[in-house]
Design an enzyme around this catalytic site. Structure first.
Site, PDB file in Angstrom:
ATOM      1  N   ASP A 133      -1.539  -0.985   5.840  1.00 31.48           N
ATOM      2  CA  ASP A 133      -1.824  -0.534   7.205  1.00 31.48           C
ATOM      3  C   ASP A 133      -3.304  -0.432   7.521  1.00 31.48           C
ATOM      4  OD1 ASP A 133      -2.230   2.962   7.317  1.00 31.48           O
ATOM      5  OD2 ASP A 133      -1.990   1.824   5.460  1.00 31.48           O
ATOM      6  N   ASP A 146       0.869  -1.164   0.000  1.00 31.34           N
ATOM      7  CA  ASP A 146       0.000   0.000   0.000  1.00 31.34           C
ATOM      8  C   ASP A 146       0.918   1.229   0.000  1.00 31.34           C
ATOM      9  OD1 ASP A 146      -2.401   1.553   0.354  1.00 31.34           O
ATOM     10  OD2 ASP A 146      -1.858   1.732   2.465  1.00 31.34           O
ATOM     11  N   ASP A 188      -0.020   5.178   1.096  1.00 30.48           N
ATOM     12  CA  ASP A 188      -0.194   6.075   2.242  1.00 30.48           C
ATOM     13  C   ASP A 188      -0.342   5.271   3.533  1.00 30.48           C
ATOM     14  OD1 ASP A 188      -0.742   8.862   0.852  1.00 30.48           O
ATOM     15  OD2 ASP A 188      -1.888   7.358  -0.255  1.00 30.48           O
TER      16      ASP A 188
END
Length: 223
Positions: A170, A12, A14
């Site tokens: 995250d 991922d 950000d």
């Protein structure tokens, strides 16, 4: 450890590779000021960044309804686009992790829900355009995470079976997408997460407190 790295590691963006919360917060502050609304505290805003632009708007324009917030989305993204790398920084250890992957017979790529038109220039500013094996945005396909389509498409393009791929993210949607794709899933605990979001419930294959743990604990092996 490093010799067991999977042939393809996907990340991922950000909250996983990049700490972009300051730039997103700055864009939101500009929008709030334009609309005559009070500023949103960074400590309140940061945890929802990985939930996407709509979640950021909901956090910041708490008294607006969904239709009103949806109308604000293009303006928010336009503010962000004008200064999308002013304060963004790699999380500590990310540069070392990517360099380590590149010393192996392995590749890494980025699969994000951020729109491609924002992700592509950001990746270029980071100097990753020639390093990443693939970059897919949230608008690259009809469906995005938590659906597995983006991850499966990356595998198809790069010619790697999903079970030989690791995905690091995250947010719970990252884990859901990786699990649905049949990949090894790693929850990045250093990213953005509301206090009531328990990563132990995400059913990730592994939890990592820091980027460097991906290497030191040998977490980047395939299933």
């Amino acid at each position: 450890m490093s010799e067991s790295i999977a042939p393809l590691v996907l990340f991922d963006l950000d909250g996983t590779l990049l700490d972009s919360a300051r730039d997103l917060h700055a864009a939101m502050q500009m929008l709030l000021a334009e609309k005559g609304e009070p500023a949103v505290d960074f400590t309140v805003f940061r945890p929802v960044v990985s939930k996407g632009a709509r979640a950021m708007l909901k956090c910041s324009f708490a008294n607006a309804d969904e239709q009103q917030r949806e109308a604000l989305l293009p303006e928010f993204l336009a503010h962000y686009e004008r200064a999308l790398a002013a304060h963004s920084r790699l999380f500590d250890g990310v540069a070392e992790v990517l360099a380590n992957i590149e010393t192996q017979p392995s590749r890494w790529g980025i699969v994000t829900n951020k729109p491609y038109y924002l992700a592509e220039p950001l990746v270029e500013k980071l100097g990753w355009s020639q390093r990443t094996a693939i970059l897919l945005g949230g608008d690259s396909l009809p469906r995005k995470k938590p659906d597995p389509d983006q991850l499966l498409h990356a595998c198809a393009v790069l010619g790697v079976m999903p079970e030989r791929v690791v995905y690091v993210g995250d947010d719970e949607r990252d884990v859901q997408a990786a699990n649905a794709a049949g990949m090894r899933s790693i929850a990045a605990l250093w990213g953005y997460r509301p206090d009531d979001d328990d990563p132990l419930l995400w059913r990730a294959d592994e939890l990592a407190e820091t980027p460097l743990e991906l290497i030191t604990r040998g977490l980047l092996r395939s299933r």
